[in-house]
Design a protein around this motif. Structure first.
Motif, PDB file in Angstrom:
ATOM      1  N   LEU A  47      -8.704  21.642   1.153  1.00 15.70           N
ATOM      2  CA  LEU A  47      -8.167  21.015   2.273  1.00 15.70           C
ATOM      3  C   LEU A  47      -6.972  22.153   2.758  1.00 15.70           C
ATOM      4  N   SER A  48      -6.778  21.787   4.414  1.00 16.19           N
ATOM      5  CA  SER A  48      -5.577  22.555   4.667  1.00 16.19           C
ATOM      6  C   SER A  48      -4.396  21.545   4.611  1.00 16.19           C
ATOM      7  N   ASP A  49      -3.241  22.271   4.690  1.00 15.72           N
ATOM      8  CA  ASP A  49      -1.953  21.507   4.624  1.00 15.72           C
ATOM      9  C   ASP A  49      -1.939  20.230   5.300  1.00 15.72           C
ATOM     10  N   GLY A  50      -2.474  20.521   6.629  1.00 22.94           N
ATOM     11  CA  GLY A  50      -2.212  19.393   7.567  1.00 22.94           C
ATOM     12  C   GLY A  50      -3.189  18.261   7.196  1.00 22.94           C
ATOM     13  N   GLN A  51      -4.422  18.715   6.725  1.00 19.63           N
ATOM     14  CA  GLN A  51      -5.391  17.601   6.173  1.00 19.63           C
ATOM     15  C   GLN A  51      -4.753  16.880   5.186  1.00 19.63           C
ATOM     16  N   LYS A  52      -4.097  17.574   4.179  1.00 14.05           N
ATOM     17  CA  LYS A  52      -3.479  16.912   2.972  1.00 14.05           C
ATOM     18  C   LYS A  52      -2.496  15.871   3.240  1.00 14.05           C
ATOM     19  N   GLU A  53      -1.635  16.397   4.415  1.00 17.79           N
ATOM     20  CA  GLU A  53      -0.536  15.556   4.713  1.00 17.79           C
ATOM     21  C   GLU A  53      -1.027  14.205   5.460  1.00 17.79           C
ATOM     22  N   GLU A  54      -1.823  14.501   6.432  1.00 15.87           N
ATOM     23  CA  GLU A  54      -2.560  13.198   7.026  1.00 15.87           C
ATOM     24  C   GLU A  54      -3.128  12.424   6.058  1.00 15.87           C
ATOM     25  N   LEU A  55      -4.093  12.783   5.305  1.00 17.39           N
ATOM     26  CA  LEU A  55      -4.601  12.177   4.244  1.00 17.39           C
ATOM     27  C   LEU A  55      -3.734  11.162   3.402  1.00 17.39           C
ATOM     28  N   ILE A  56      -2.548  11.910   2.744  1.00 14.85           N
ATOM     29  CA  ILE A  56      -1.476  11.044   2.205  1.00 14.85           C
ATOM     30  C   ILE A  56      -1.121  10.013   2.653  1.00 14.85           C
ATOM     31  N   ARG A  57      -0.710  10.185   3.919  1.00 17.16           N
ATOM     32  CA  ARG A  57      -0.115   9.416   5.097  1.00 17.16           C
ATOM     33  C   ARG A  57      -0.743   8.263   5.193  1.00 17.16           C
ATOM     34  N   ARG A  58      -2.033   8.439   5.778  1.00 20.89           N
ATOM     35  CA  ARG A  58      -2.899   7.462   6.059  1.00 20.89           C
ATOM     36  C   ARG A  58      -3.327   6.527   4.869  1.00 20.89           C
ATOM     37  N   LEU A  59      -3.806   7.268   3.843  1.00 21.03           N
ATOM     38  CA  LEU A  59      -4.034   6.244   2.779  1.00 21.03           C
ATOM     39  C   LEU A  59      -2.980   5.393   2.173  1.00 21.03           C
ATOM     40  N   THR A  60      -1.753   6.165   2.261  1.00 25.30           N
ATOM     41  CA  THR A  60      -0.572   5.215   1.948  1.00 25.30           C
ATOM     42  C   THR A  60      -0.334   4.118   2.747  1.00 25.30           C
ATOM     43  N   GLU A  61      -0.533   4.229   4.151  1.00 25.62           N
ATOM     44  CA  GLU A  61      -0.337   3.331   5.006  1.00 25.62           C
ATOM     45  C   GLU A  61      -1.427   2.364   4.939  1.00 25.62           C
ATOM     46  N   VAL A  62      -2.495   2.584   4.886  1.00 20.01           N
ATOM     47  CA  VAL A  62      -3.602   1.542   4.883  1.00 20.01           C
ATOM     48  C   VAL A  62      -3.615   0.784   3.371  1.00 20.01           C
ATOM     49  N   SER A  63      -3.199   1.574   2.528  1.00 21.92           N
ATOM     50  CA  SER A  63      -3.041   0.857   0.926  1.00 21.92           C
ATOM     51  C   SER A  63      -2.062  -0.249   1.057  1.00 21.92           C
ATOM     52  N   SER A  64      -0.974   0.173   1.499  1.00 18.68           N
ATOM     53  CA  SER A  64       0.413  -0.411   1.641  1.00 18.68           C
ATOM     54  C   SER A  64      -0.164  -1.896   2.441  1.00 18.68           C
ATOM     55  N   GLU A  65      -0.636  -1.748   3.597  1.00 15.87           N
ATOM     56  CA  GLU A  65      -1.006  -2.927   4.492  1.00 15.87           C
ATOM     57  C   GLU A  65      -2.001  -3.937   3.601  1.00 15.87           C
ATOM     58  N   ILE A  66      -2.951  -3.392   3.014  1.00 12.50           N
ATOM     59  CA  ILE A  66      -4.130  -4.058   2.358  1.00 12.50           C
ATOM     60  C   ILE A  66      -3.420  -4.627   1.056  1.00 12.50           C
ATOM     61  N   MET A  67      -2.644  -4.136   0.377  1.00  4.47           N
ATOM     62  CA  MET A  67      -2.065  -4.653  -0.884  1.00  4.47           C
ATOM     63  C   MET A  67      -0.653  -5.198  -0.777  1.00  4.47           C
ATOM     64  N   ASN A  68      -0.034  -5.154   0.380  1.00  4.22           N
ATOM     65  CA  ASN A  68       1.081  -5.867   0.819  1.00  4.22           C
ATOM     66  C   ASN A  68       2.186  -5.439  -0.271  1.00  4.22           C
ATOM     67  N   VAL A  69       2.284  -4.143  -0.346  1.00  2.00           N
ATOM     68  CA  VAL A  69       3.116  -3.303  -1.500  1.00  2.00           C
ATOM     69  C   VAL A  69       3.816  -2.241  -0.340  1.00  2.00           C
ATOM     70  N   PRO A  70       5.316  -2.310  -0.446  1.00  2.00           N
ATOM     71  CA  PRO A  70       5.877  -1.106   0.266  1.00  2.00           C
ATOM     72  C   PRO A  70       5.365   0.365   0.026  1.00  2.00           C
ATOM     73  N   GLN A  71       5.328   1.035   1.073  1.00  2.00           N
ATOM     74  CA  GLN A  71       4.929   2.416   1.044  1.00  2.00           C
ATOM     75  C   GLN A  71       5.683   3.192   0.036  1.00  2.00           C
ATOM     76  N   GLU A  72       6.997   3.001  -0.063  1.00  2.00           N
ATOM     77  CA  GLU A  72       7.717   3.750  -1.034  1.00  2.00           C
ATOM     78  C   GLU A  72       7.416   3.830  -2.605  1.00  2.00           C
TER      79      GLU A  72
END
Length: 69
Positions: free
Chosen positions: A11-36
């Motif tokens: 993956l490119s650096d940009g793809q990695k950054e977006e994947l990490i960001r979006r997976l974290t955002e969605v998982s945080s919303e679904i699990m109701n756990v802070p992104q941090e």
């Protein structure tokens, strides 16, 4: 502490950054756990090191490209 791991081809650096960001955002919303609290890792596996249907991924991709040009 939730742990997200992704195994993929290169993956490119940009793809990695977006994947990490979006997976974290969605998982945080679904699990109701802070992104941090999320830890995310990406393990890049060369296409020749894994396969589908008895063929390496590089061969599968090559055949797909030829069919869909």
């Amino acid at each position: 502490m939730p742990y997200i791991t992704v195994e993929s081809g290169a993956l490119s650096d940009g793809q990695k950054e977006e994947l990490i960001r979006r997976l974290t955002e969605v998982s945080s919303e679904i699990m109701n756990v802070p992104q941090e609290f999320f830890v995310t890792t990406i393990k890049e596996v060369p296409n020749k090191n894994f396969g589908i249907g008895g063929k390496t991924i590089d061969k599968v991709k090559e055949e797909y490209r030829k069919k869909h040009q």
